[in-house]
Every structure is written in structure tokens, then in C-alpha cells.
Design a protein around this motif. Sequence first.
Motif, PDB file in Angstrom:
ATOM      1  N   LEU A 108       0.837  -1.214   0.000  1.00 49.21           N
ATOM      2  CA  LEU A 108       0.000   0.000   0.000  1.00 49.21           C
ATOM      3  C   LEU A 108       0.869   1.260   0.000  1.00 49.21           C
ATOM      4  CD1 LEU A 108      -3.034  -0.423   2.418  1.00 49.21           C
ATOM      5  CD2 LEU A 108      -3.073   0.346   0.075  1.00 49.21           C
ATOM      6  N   ILE A 109       1.931   1.241   0.824  1.00 56.85           N
ATOM      7  CA  ILE A 109       2.849   2.391   0.889  1.00 56.85           C
ATOM      8  C   ILE A 109       3.500   2.616  -0.486  1.00 56.85           C
ATOM      9  CG2 ILE A 109       5.065   3.135   1.859  1.00 56.85           C
ATOM     10  CD1 ILE A 109       4.179   1.949   4.523  1.00 56.85           C
ATOM     11  N   SER A 110       3.878   1.517  -1.155  1.00 51.29           N
ATOM     12  CA  SER A 110       4.485   1.635  -2.488  1.00 51.29           C
ATOM     13  C   SER A 110       3.525   2.289  -3.475  1.00 51.29           C
ATOM     14  CB  SER A 110       4.877   0.253  -3.016  1.00 51.29           C
ATOM     15  OG  SER A 110       5.671  -0.402  -2.106  1.00 51.29           O
ATOM     16  N   ILE A 111       2.235   1.891  -3.390  1.00 50.98           N
ATOM     17  CA  ILE A 111       1.236   2.487  -4.291  1.00 50.98           C
ATOM     18  C   ILE A 111       1.119   3.984  -4.013  1.00 50.98           C
ATOM     19  CG2 ILE A 111      -1.217   2.468  -4.911  1.00 50.98           C
ATOM     20  CD1 ILE A 111      -1.196  -0.546  -4.263  1.00 50.98           C
ATOM     21  N   GLU A 112       1.131   4.365  -2.726  1.00 56.32           N
ATOM     22  CA  GLU A 112       1.057   5.795  -2.375  1.00 56.32           C
ATOM     23  C   GLU A 112       2.252   6.562  -2.938  1.00 56.32           C
ATOM     24  OE1 GLU A 112      -1.492   7.172  -0.998  1.00 56.32           O
ATOM     25  OE2 GLU A 112      -2.512   5.273  -0.633  1.00 56.32           O
ATOM     26  N   ILE A 113       3.445   5.943  -2.845  1.00 55.73           N
ATOM     27  CA  ILE A 113       4.650   6.604  -3.378  1.00 55.73           C
ATOM     28  C   ILE A 113       4.527   6.783  -4.896  1.00 55.73           C
ATOM     29  CG2 ILE A 113       7.148   6.341  -3.723  1.00 55.73           C
ATOM     30  CD1 ILE A 113       7.204   4.866  -1.014  1.00 55.73           C
ATOM     31  N   LEU A 114       4.020   5.737  -5.568  1.00 55.14           N
ATOM     32  CA  LEU A 114       3.827   5.820  -7.028  1.00 55.14           C
ATOM     33  C   LEU A 114       2.851   6.939  -7.388  1.00 55.14           C
ATOM     34  CD1 LEU A 114       3.586   2.073  -8.113  1.00 55.14           C
ATOM     35  CD2 LEU A 114       5.264   3.724  -8.872  1.00 55.14           C
ATOM     36  N   ILE A 115       1.742   7.026  -6.628  1.00 51.71           N
ATOM     37  CA  ILE A 115       0.737   8.063  -6.920  1.00 51.71           C
ATOM     38  C   ILE A 115       1.341   9.454  -6.707  1.00 51.71           C
ATOM     39  CG2 ILE A 115      -1.459   9.041  -6.144  1.00 51.71           C
ATOM     40  CD1 ILE A 115      -2.364   6.148  -5.600  1.00 51.71           C
ATOM     41  N   ASN A 116       2.146   9.597  -5.638  1.00 52.71           N
ATOM     42  CA  ASN A 116       2.773  10.895  -5.383  1.00 52.71           C
ATOM     43  C   ASN A 116       3.753  11.260  -6.492  1.00 52.71           C
ATOM     44  OD1 ASN A 116       2.466  12.560  -2.728  1.00 52.71           O
ATOM     45  ND2 ASN A 116       1.907  10.469  -2.268  1.00 52.71           N
ATOM     46  N   ALA A 117       4.489  10.261  -6.997  1.00 53.58           N
ATOM     47  CA  ALA A 117       5.409  10.520  -8.109  1.00 53.58           C
ATOM     48  C   ALA A 117       4.641  11.024  -9.330  1.00 53.58           C
ATOM     49  CB  ALA A 117       6.170   9.246  -8.456  1.00 53.58           C
ATOM     50  N   SER A 118       3.493  10.386  -9.594  1.00 48.87           N
ATOM     51  CA  SER A 118       2.700  10.813 -10.760  1.00 48.87           C
ATOM     52  C   SER A 118       2.119  12.211 -10.541  1.00 48.87           C
ATOM     53  CB  SER A 118       1.600   9.802 -11.045  1.00 48.87           C
ATOM     54  OG  SER A 118       0.661   9.806 -10.012  1.00 48.87           O
ATOM     55  N   LEU A 119       1.718  12.515  -9.292  1.00 52.61           N
ATOM     56  CA  LEU A 119       1.169  13.855  -8.991  1.00 52.61           C
ATOM     57  C   LEU A 119       2.220  14.933  -9.220  1.00 52.61           C
ATOM     58  CD1 LEU A 119      -0.934  13.371  -5.721  1.00 52.61           C
ATOM     59  CD2 LEU A 119      -1.772  13.696  -8.027  1.00 52.61           C
ATOM     60  N   ILE A 120       3.459  14.654  -8.775  1.00 48.41           N
ATOM     61  CA  ILE A 120       4.548  15.623  -8.977  1.00 48.41           C
ATOM     62  C   ILE A 120       4.745  15.862 -10.479  1.00 48.41           C
ATOM     63  CG2 ILE A 120       7.035  15.991  -8.702  1.00 48.41           C
ATOM     64  CD1 ILE A 120       6.852  14.441  -6.086  1.00 48.41           C
ATOM     65  N   ASN A 121       4.705  14.766 -11.239  1.00 47.09           N
ATOM     66  CA  ASN A 121       4.850  14.851 -12.698  1.00 47.09           C
ATOM     67  C   ASN A 121       3.758  15.724 -13.315  1.00 47.09           C
ATOM     68  OD1 ASN A 121       5.931  14.201 -15.139  1.00 47.09           O
ATOM     69  ND2 ASN A 121       5.986  12.023 -14.745  1.00 47.09           N
ATOM     70  N   ILE A 122       2.510  15.468 -12.913  1.00 46.12           N
ATOM     71  CA  ILE A 122       1.364  16.213 -13.469  1.00 46.12           C
ATOM     72  C   ILE A 122       1.499  17.702 -13.147  1.00 46.12           C
ATOM     73  CG2 ILE A 122      -1.132  16.564 -13.227  1.00 46.12           C
ATOM     74  CD1 ILE A 122      -1.328  13.500 -12.723  1.00 46.12           C
ATOM     75  N   VAL A 123       1.836  18.005 -11.877  1.00 43.69           N
ATOM     76  CA  VAL A 123       1.927  19.417 -11.461  1.00 43.69           C
ATOM     77  C   VAL A 123       3.090  20.108 -12.169  1.00 43.69           C
ATOM     78  CG1 VAL A 123       2.248  20.954  -9.481  1.00 43.69           C
ATOM     79  CG2 VAL A 123       0.790  18.968  -9.274  1.00 43.69           C
ATOM     80  N   ALA A 124       4.196  19.365 -12.391  1.00 43.12           N
ATOM     81  CA  ALA A 124       5.344  19.958 -13.087  1.00 43.12           C
ATOM     82  C   ALA A 124       4.957  20.373 -14.510  1.00 43.12           C
ATOM     83  CB  ALA A 124       6.492  18.955 -13.128  1.00 43.12           C
ATOM     84  N   PHE A 125       4.273  19.481 -15.205  1.00 44.26           N
ATOM     85  CA  PHE A 125       3.858  19.801 -16.577  1.00 44.26           C
ATOM     86  C   PHE A 125       2.790  20.891 -16.593  1.00 44.26           C
ATOM     87  CE2 PHE A 125       5.849  15.747 -17.853  1.00 44.26           C
ATOM     88  CZ  PHE A 125       6.612  16.242 -18.889  1.00 44.26           C
ATOM     89  N   SER A 126       1.911  20.868 -15.575  1.00 43.09           N
ATOM     90  CA  SER A 126       0.885  21.908 -15.476  1.00 43.09           C
ATOM     91  C   SER A 126       1.524  23.288 -15.321  1.00 43.09           C
ATOM     92  CB  SER A 126      -0.037  21.601 -14.288  1.00 43.09           C
ATOM     93  OG  SER A 126      -0.875  22.670 -14.034  1.00 43.09           O
ATOM     94  N   GLY A 127       2.588  23.344 -14.474  1.00 40.47           N
ATOM     95  CA  GLY A 127       3.301  24.609 -14.278  1.00 40.47           C
ATOM     96  C   GLY A 127       4.032  25.032 -15.537  1.00 40.47           C
ATOM     97  N   ALA A 128       4.649  24.052 -16.228  1.00 41.05           N
ATOM     98  CA  ALA A 128       5.408  24.367 -17.443  1.00 41.05           C
ATOM     99  C   ALA A 128       4.496  24.883 -18.552  1.00 41.05           C
ATOM    100  CB  ALA A 128       6.154  23.127 -17.918  1.00 41.05           C
ATOM    101  N   LEU A 129       3.292  24.319 -18.635  1.00 39.20           N
ATOM    102  CA  LEU A 129       2.349  24.728 -19.687  1.00 39.20           C
ATOM    103  C   LEU A 129       1.447  25.875 -19.241  1.00 39.20           C
ATOM    104  CD1 LEU A 129       1.334  21.149 -20.902  1.00 39.20           C
ATOM    105  CD2 LEU A 129       2.898  22.718 -22.040  1.00 39.20           C
ATOM    106  N   ASN A 130       1.590  26.290 -17.958  1.00 37.57           N
ATOM    107  CA  ASN A 130       0.794  27.380 -17.378  1.00 37.57           C
ATOM    108  C   ASN A 130      -0.713  27.122 -17.541  1.00 37.57           C
ATOM    109  OD1 ASN A 130       0.549  29.664 -15.922  1.00 37.57           O
ATOM    110  ND2 ASN A 130       0.787  31.070 -17.642  1.00 37.57           N
TER     111      ASN A 130
END
Lengths: 101, 167
Positions: free
Chosen positions: A32-54
Motif C-alpha cells: 500500500l505504501i508503495s502504491i502511495e509513493i507511485l501516486i505521489n510521483a505521478s502527482l509531482i509529474n502532473i503538477v510539473a507539466f501543469s506549471g510548465a504549460l501554465n
Amino acid sequence: MIGTPEILILSLILLFVGIYGLTAKKNLVRVLISIEILINASLINIVAFSGALNSTSGLILALVGIAIAAAETTVGLAIMILLKKEFGTIDTTKISSLRGE
Amino acid sequence: MEIAYYVLAVLAIISAILALEARDNIYAVLALGSMMLDVAGIFILMESYFLGLIQLIVYAGTVVILMIIAIMLIKATSMTEGYEHIGSDLKYEITTIILVLVSLVAVGITIVSKYEALKFSEIPLSTLGATLFGAYWIVFVLVMFLVGAIIGGAFTILSMAEEVKKE
């Protein structure tokens, strides 16, 4: 301002840590902890691209992701409690060997 | 700003590894909470203030507490649960507590340094709300139903666990 590549590298490292936990660990809590870490990694990715594309679309997607992830944790914990009551253990290898009994 | 990011990123990676390698499940979840705090700090640094605060409330708050309560409920505190109990390792426990404290301080400093920006955000909450309930209202409704269904499923599974206990 932080550059997008640095954020993506962090996301990639967390993704590898999550995949390692998902494949190597036998304890359901660690899975379960591993799944949470994976989801957080994907969230960071999404927010990074969201910021880059404004764009705010990425933030909306991340909000939806957080809501789904929180609900997913609830189901995961409920399954964990059920397995503990049924088999007396949360070790995945032991559960698979006890399944036929 | 960049130093804060690197500090939070290193803390997040160490916490994630410790969350998988700590012997006691409770300390593993605490390390996970530390990672969630660091990720929230990174969101705030990336000027996604609303998402950072949601991450703090939902993940670092609710999910971690829920996991700790569930683990304590079924007394599955040891990673080697079911096998011979080796005993907890003090170095993992001390490292986890230090990590949580350092993460709390780091996120606190990040929020204080961004306090003025939090008040006058470039993307105000009204824009976020207008996007959520404007173009994406159907997604919002679908997610609402989906989360409701998931919670219903969790209750069903727990009622199955009660039946198993009675048998």
C-alpha cells in the motif's frame, strides 16, 4: 523558479522507489505504501507539466487523483483487515499458500 | 528557493526509501507521512498552493492517520509479522522521528516564506473553482460518484470481515 527537469528527476526517482517496493515487498502495508509513493510521483509529474504549460487543467487532474488515491487507500486497508481476519496474516506469500485450504 | 527544493527532494527520497525499509510498520507509515509533507512543500514551491494545502490535509493528515489506526487495529505492527519477532531496530525509529521533525520544519519554513504569495496567488482560487465547476463539471460529478462507490465497497468488504469473524 525551479526547472521542470529537476522536478521530473525527483518524480522518476520516486517512481523507481515505488516500483521496487511493489515488486520486492511481501507485506501488504508496504505494498500500500508503495502504491502511495507511485501516486505521489505521478502527482509531482502532473503538477510539473501543469506549471510548465501554465494551465490549470493539470491541477484539476491532480485534485481528482488525490481524491481517488485517498479512497483507494480506504479500500486497501479494508481488504487488509479482511485478509487478517480470514488468514491471520498480511503476508502475501503466506496468503497465496493458504488460499487452497 | 532552489536550495529549499533540493532539501525537500532529498528528504522525500530518503523518507520514501525508509518507508519501505523500516522494520516496524508504524514507523514505515510515519516515514510515508514525512514524504507526503515534503511533496506538499514541493507543490507549494511550485506555486500550486491550493494543491499543496490539499496534500497536507488529505495525505499527510487523513491517510497517514487512517493507515496507523488500521495497522494498530489488526496488530500488524511488525514487518516480519507471522514470522519470528526479531524486535524493532532503534536506528530506523530514531531516523524516522528525526526525518518527520526535519520535514515539518522544512515545510513550515516553506509556507512562511511563501505566505505573501499564498495571499496573492497568481492563479486565484476562484479561477481554480471556475475551471473545476465549469469545463470539468462532468469529471467532478463522475469522481464524486466514483468515490462514493469506492467508500461503499470498503464498507461491504469490512462487513464481510465481520462475517468471517463470527464464523
